[in-house]
Design an enzyme around this catalytic site. Structure first.
Site, PDB file in Angstrom:
ATOM      1  N   CYS A 266      64.377  82.571  32.849  1.00  0.00           N
ATOM      2  CA  CYS A 266      64.498  81.109  32.746  1.00  0.00           C
ATOM      3  C   CYS A 266      63.182  80.381  32.501  1.00  0.00           C
ATOM      4  O   CYS A 266      63.023  79.729  31.472  1.00  0.00           O
ATOM      5  CB  CYS A 266      65.157  80.570  34.009  1.00  0.00           C
ATOM      6  SG  CYS A 266      66.698  81.398  34.360  1.00  0.00           S
TER       7      CYS A 266
HETATM    8  C1  UGA Z   1      64.760  79.907  38.317  1.00  0.00           C
HETATM    9  C2  UGA Z   1      64.929  78.621  39.143  1.00  0.00           C
HETATM   10  O1  UGA Z   1      64.218  78.759  40.380  1.00  0.00           O
HETATM   11  C3  UGA Z   1      66.401  78.334  39.418  1.00  0.00           C
HETATM   12  O2  UGA Z   1      66.545  77.090  40.094  1.00  0.00           O
HETATM   13  C4  UGA Z   1      67.142  78.254  38.074  1.00  0.00           C
HETATM   14  O3  UGA Z   1      68.536  78.037  38.264  1.00  0.00           O
HETATM   15  C5  UGA Z   1      66.947  79.556  37.326  1.00  0.00           C
HETATM   16  O4  UGA Z   1      65.535  79.774  37.114  1.00  0.00           O
HETATM   17  C6  UGA Z   1      67.667  79.430  36.013  1.00  0.00           C
HETATM   18  O5  UGA Z   1      67.294  78.562  35.199  1.00  0.00           O
HETATM   19  O6  UGA Z   1      68.684  80.099  35.821  1.00  0.00           O
HETATM   20  P1  UGA Z   1      64.773  82.536  38.840  1.00  0.00           P
HETATM   21  O7  UGA Z   1      64.395  82.728  37.403  1.00  0.00           O
HETATM   22  O8  UGA Z   1      65.847  83.369  39.418  1.00  0.00           O
HETATM   23  O9  UGA Z   1      65.219  81.000  39.090  1.00  0.00           O
HETATM   24  O10 UGA Z   1      63.467  82.833  39.661  1.00  0.00           O
HETATM   25  P2  UGA Z   1      62.510  82.071  40.695  1.00  0.00           P
HETATM   26  O11 UGA Z   1      62.804  82.504  42.064  1.00  0.00           O
HETATM   27  O12 UGA Z   1      62.491  80.640  40.437  1.00  0.00           O
HETATM   28  O13 UGA Z   1      61.106  82.716  40.293  1.00  0.00           O
HETATM   29  C7  UGA Z   1      60.597  82.624  38.951  1.00  0.00           C
HETATM   30  C8  UGA Z   1      59.246  83.260  38.854  1.00  0.00           C
HETATM   31  O14 UGA Z   1      58.270  82.443  39.496  1.00  0.00           O
HETATM   32  C9  UGA Z   1      59.115  84.640  39.478  1.00  0.00           C
HETATM   33  O15 UGA Z   1      58.391  85.483  38.615  1.00  0.00           O
HETATM   34  C10 UGA Z   1      58.333  84.392  40.765  1.00  0.00           C
HETATM   35  O16 UGA Z   1      57.577  85.504  41.156  1.00  0.00           O
HETATM   36  C11 UGA Z   1      57.450  83.236  40.332  1.00  0.00           C
HETATM   37  N1  UGA Z   1      56.982  82.387  41.454  1.00  0.00           N
HETATM   38  C12 UGA Z   1      57.865  81.677  42.189  1.00  0.00           C
HETATM   39  C13 UGA Z   1      55.626  82.317  41.733  1.00  0.00           C
HETATM   40  O17 UGA Z   1      54.787  82.963  41.066  1.00  0.00           O
HETATM   41  N2  UGA Z   1      55.199  81.519  42.760  1.00  0.00           N
HETATM   42  C14 UGA Z   1      56.052  80.787  43.504  1.00  0.00           C
HETATM   43  O18 UGA Z   1      55.591  80.070  44.412  1.00  0.00           O
HETATM   44  C15 UGA Z   1      57.428  80.866  43.232  1.00  0.00           C
END
Ligand code: UGA
Length: 435
Positions: A266
């Protein structure tokens, strides 16, 4: 109300199973026969916590059926959700081919329908897509009038992989973008199970809420990554900085965790697509471009930290984890890929182990990567290790664990280890963002 879901990826399957679990009759459609067969056997084609158990019950009770036949799903359902993928084109802009073909199939099936059905776009699409692309296709193929013979709506999905079932059951907010009052009523009835606020908008606004939310979080992560990079060089403790920032309720501590960058299906795709859409209108997208640039460089920071202690050429570098985040087998846009590419370019022998993302990693990692089934074999004879994905099993490792496996140099790309303790125990340890 009976529901149809076109596309059985994360969004379609989790939502289908979620609504099925609430008692709705659900038909899941996919053009991929293999996926349909798997769902029929109650095996989700994707790994998601809690999904398999729920799917088993729904298949056994026949509350959820899977088919490749769109027309069958349309005739049976009152509300049909379009949940197909929206990949990127080479220039980063959104590729709507699956949205278009799903709309064509649904439109054709609507020809023979006499009741009012609502077609809801759930896939992430650039603002205007439902109104200017989906609606006209549906009208053309069906020969019917939107708002009169059938409804059109946009209901973005905010599920996070790994906790998607929980996110479905207990959302922060629900956004209902509609173009006609009847569709709004149907969707409000469908979502009367939620405890959160329901925001009513038009379809283009709903689409922008989804893009803006993901882009904001991506910018937030890149922002804290940039501050972490500065803190590392300035002798500042980024943990305390992030904590101190997060104590301001306007900022919040969420998504303020520095690391080797964001991945997944995403954030990278959505930021690129919104940027491309803005640029096509002659509008700059400076913040989005900045976030993407920081994110491109962030995995290389782990390499830079390793190079402080090791001439990488010819060395064996072990990657702990490869999935884009824990609790998923998803490798899409995982930062492990550019990290491995850079290590290989510098002449390293790269190997990896991931507790869940095994098959997906083998398909996604650069050629030359060697794969292992357990961490013991991974670390054997390795010259250094890099923590890429903060899986629980890695979080329990103490310095002795690494020393016992012969690891003397460690780079922590997700900041789960204590640099001081590890260094004091005799492992040269670098933690991204830590001075
Ligand atoms: C993300 C959004 O958080 C959801 O709300 C949304 O519905 C989804 O995309 C989508 O559009 O379908 P997701 O891709 O499952 O969800 O993953 P996240 O948990 O948001 O993490 C994304 C990335 O950011 C990961 O690689 C994670 O390691 C990184 N991240 C997250 C960080 O580097 N630091 C943080 O503080 C949080």
């Amino acid at each position: 109300m009976k529901l149809g879901f076109i596309g059985t990826g994360y969004v379609g399957l989790v939502s289908g199973v979620g609504f099925g679990n609430l008692g709705f009759d659900v038909t899941c459609v996919d053009i991929d026969e293999r996926k349909v067969e798997m769902i029929k056997q109650a095996h989700p084609p994707i790994f998601e916590n809690g999904l398999e158990e729920m799917l088993k019950q729904l298949i056994a009770s026949k509350k959820l059926i899977a088919t490749t036949d769109t027309a069958q799903a349309i005739s049976k359902s009152d509300v049909i959700f379009i949940c197909t993928g929206t990949p990127s084109l080479v220039d980063g802009s959104i590729d709507l081919k699956y949205i278009r073909s799903a709309s064509e199939n649904i439109g054709r099936a609507l020809r023979d329908v006499n009741s009012f059905k609502t077609i809801v776009v759930k896939s992430t699409v650039v603002p205007g897509t439902t109104r200017d692309v989906v609606l006209p296709i549906l009208e053309k193929e069906s020969g019917k009038k939107a708002g009169v013979d059938f409804g059109v709506a946009m209901n973005p999905e905010f599920l996070k992989e790994g906790v998607a079932v929980k996110d479905f059951q207990d959302p922060d907010r629900v956004v209902l973008g509609t173009e006609d009052p009847k569709s709004l009523e149907m969707l409000k009835e469908l979502y009367n199970f939620v405890n959160c606020e329901i925001l009513e908008t038009d379809t283009a606004t709903a689409e922008m809420i989804k893009y803006a939310s993901n882009s904001f979080l991506a910018v937030k992560i890149s922002f804290v990554n940039e501050i972490a990079n500065m803190s590392e060089k300035m002798g500042v403790d980024i943990d305390l900085v992030a904590k101190g920032m997060g104590m301001d309720s306007r900022i919040s501590p969420k998504f303020l965790r520095p690391g080797i960058g964001y991945g997944g299906s995403c954030f990278p795709k959505d930021v690129k697509a919104l940027k491309a859409a803005a640029e096509s209108l002659g509008i700059g997208a400076i913040m989005l471009a900045g976030s993407l640039e920081v994110n491109r460089n962030q995995p290389l920071r782990a390499v830079e930290l390793l190079q402080k202690h090791l001439d990488i050429s010819g060395k064996i570098i072990a990657l702990l984890g490869m999935a884009f985040k824990p609790e998923t087998d998803d490798m899409r846009e995982s930062r492990a890929v550019p990290l491995a590419e850079e290590l290989l370019r510098l002449g390293a022998k790269v190997r990896g182990y991931d507790p869940i993302a095994k098959e997906t990693a083998e398909m996604s990692m650069p050629k030359g990567t060697e794969f292992f089934d357990n961490v013991e074999d991974l670390l054997k004879d390795a010259d250094a290790a890099i923590l890429v994905t903060e899986w629980k099993e890695f979080q329990s490792y103490d310095p002795e664990f690494f020393l016992n496996h012969g690891i003397k140099i460690l780079v922590d790309g997700r900041r789960i280890y204590n640099k001081k303790t590890f260094n004091a125990a005799g492992i040269v340890t670098e933690v991204l963002g830590q001075a």
